[in-house]
Design an enzyme around this catalytic site. Structure first.
Site, short mmCIF file in Angstrom:
data_model
loop_
_atom_site.label_atom_id
_atom_site.label_comp_id
_atom_site.label_asym_id
_atom_site.label_seq_id
_atom_site.Cartn_x
_atom_site.Cartn_y
_atom_site.Cartn_z
N HIS A 89 19.07 -4.78 10.96
CA HIS A 89 18.12 -5.86 10.70
C HIS A 89 16.97 -5.38 9.81
O HIS A 89 16.60 -6.05 8.83
CB HIS A 89 17.59 -6.39 12.03
CG HIS A 89 16.60 -7.50 11.89
ND1 HIS A 89 16.92 -8.80 12.18
CD2 HIS A 89 15.29 -7.51 11.51
CE1 HIS A 89 15.87 -9.57 11.97
NE2 HIS A 89 14.85 -8.80 11.58
N GLU A 90 16.41 -4.23 10.14
CA GLU A 90 15.29 -3.71 9.35
C GLU A 90 15.75 -3.18 8.00
O GLU A 90 14.99 -3.22 7.03
CB GLU A 90 14.56 -2.61 10.13
CG GLU A 90 14.02 -3.05 11.48
CD GLU A 90 13.08 -4.24 11.39
OE1 GLU A 90 12.40 -4.40 10.35
OE2 GLU A 90 13.00 -5.01 12.37
N HIS A 93 15.64 -6.00 5.53
CA HIS A 93 14.27 -6.18 5.02
C HIS A 93 13.95 -5.14 3.96
O HIS A 93 13.35 -5.46 2.92
CB HIS A 93 13.27 -6.08 6.17
CG HIS A 93 13.17 -7.30 7.01
ND1 HIS A 93 12.79 -8.53 6.52
CD2 HIS A 93 13.41 -7.50 8.34
CE1 HIS A 93 12.78 -9.42 7.49
NE2 HIS A 93 13.16 -8.82 8.62
N HIS A 362 -48.73 50.79 -30.17
CA HIS A 362 -49.25 51.96 -30.88
C HIS A 362 -49.66 53.07 -29.91
O HIS A 362 -49.42 54.25 -30.17
CB HIS A 362 -50.43 51.54 -31.74
CG HIS A 362 -51.16 52.70 -32.35
ND1 HIS A 362 -50.64 53.40 -33.43
CD2 HIS A 362 -52.35 53.28 -32.04
CE1 HIS A 362 -51.48 54.37 -33.75
NE2 HIS A 362 -52.53 54.32 -32.92
#
Length: 368
Positions: A89-90, A93, A362
């Site tokens: 399912h993921e 996506h 000097h």
């Protein structure tokens, strides 16, 4: 269900806890053509509200990092098939994120459903639009608050707020402003896990007392060490040895000559006569000097006295420069001015008239 199915029941015994990284590589090559190689998958030990989540981060307008996180507390209580279907399912996506720049994580439109039905037919899975792990989510929500206002009698929540972490409702919640306008009540905690308020420190102390171990640590003071401890020899101090022995005087004299008496007139005159007398000039005393004011140790140097007329301003004209560093300056010639002083003094050593600003050099040269 055939053995070729990804959620065959036999896998529950042969491979009950699969490696999510190995599954990700296998599913990417089979269903997504290896286009998810830029994504990552990992467990989330503190995600209790949902089973999985896919996030996409844009970097520099040329794409970004796509990350899939799976809930370890929820999926460890579920069968292996739920883990496989949640991962797929993921991954759908993530595929829509990478290929079509669809960054709507909650979007389950026609494109998502087309890939979902395609994978269900090919892999024998039952991927759905939403996860249905309500029992597991409810199990981890152990911190309860209830409102004291009118909303405690309203459906569907009856004033309850249930969370898996100990975070009381407040202004950080999106619905807080609406609740303050419609109800205005205060939330009071009514439930929490058993033994949640006990501190870890008291628990460790009680365990040590029960086991018979020391409850408190005793402070041990180390022995003090002084300098006398480093000078002990054969049980006696060096001070005792030094006092027992008296100092001895040298038996022989260091100087055996007759010597001379200091301050005598004869020796003083003989010493003074042995050295030549320094000459003096009319201008005063001078070490190693001559009547002419010239040192016998240094080569003669001619110092010309300035004229009585005022000295004119001396200007050194550097002219225009062809260097690029001077292109931004004015067109006029670059000038550096040196003005001489007409003040002169007499050298106390050689009676020579020297300009005041050169007298120090000097004197160093004349007396050197």
């Amino acid at each position: 269900m055939s053995r070729s199915s990804l959620v065959d029941p036999s896998f529950e015994l042969s491979d009950p806890c699969p490696d999510i990284h190995a599954l990700f590589i296998q599913f990417d090559a089979r269903f997504f053509g290896g286009s998810l190689a830029c994504c990552e998958v990992k467990w989330s030990p503190r995600m209790y509200a949902c089973a999985g989540i896919c996030s996409y981060e844009i970097r520099g307008g040329r794409g970004g990092l796509c990350s899939i996180r799976l809930s370890k507390p929820l999926l460890t209580l579920r069968p292996r098939s739920d883990l496989v279907e949640t991962l797929l399912h993921e991954m759908i996506h993530a595929y829509l994120f990478v290929k079509e720049r669809n960054r709507d994580r909650d979007g389950h439109g026609p494109q998502f459903q087309a890939h979902m039905h395609r994978i269900n037919q090919a892999g024998g899975t039952n991927i759905t639009i939403y996860h249905s792990f309500h029992d597991e989510v409810r199990l981890y929500k152990q911190h309860w608050w209830r409102c004291s206002g009118p909303c405690r009698d309203r459906r569907p929540f009856f004033g309850y707020v249930k969370r898996s972490c100990n975070r009381a409702p407040g202004p950080n919640d999106r619905w807080w402003s609406q609740h303050q306008q419609s109800c205005g009540g205060n939330f009071l905690k009514v439930k929490e896990p058993e033994g949640y308020g006990q501190g870890k420190g008291s628990k460790r102390t009680n365990d040590k007392n029960k086991s018979g171990g020391p409850a408190l640590k005793k402070t041990i003071t180390p022995p003090r060490v002084t300098l006398d401890d480093f000078f002990k020899k054969d049980g006696k101090n060096s001070s005792d040895n030094s006092t027992s022995k008296s100092p001895t005087k040298p038996s022989t004299s260091l100087f055996t000559g007759s010597g001379q008496k200091l301050g005598g007139s004869s020796s003083t005159s003989s010493l003074l006569n042995s050295y030549p007398k320094a000459t003096q000039n009319s201008g005063g005393n001078r070490l190693g000097g001559t009547s002419g004011g010239v040192s016998r140790l240094l080569p003669p140097v001619n110092f010309t006295s300035p004229s009585s007329a005022p000295v004119a301003e001396q200007v050194i004209d550097l002219g225009d420069s062809d260097d690029d560093d001077f292109q931004d300056m004015d067109d006029d010639a670059l000038e550096i001015s040196f003005v001489a002083s007409d003040n002169s003094v007499i050298c106390p050593s050689c009676n020579t008239e020297v300009m005041e600003n050169l007298i120090h050099g000097h004197l160093d040269y004349c007396l050197g």
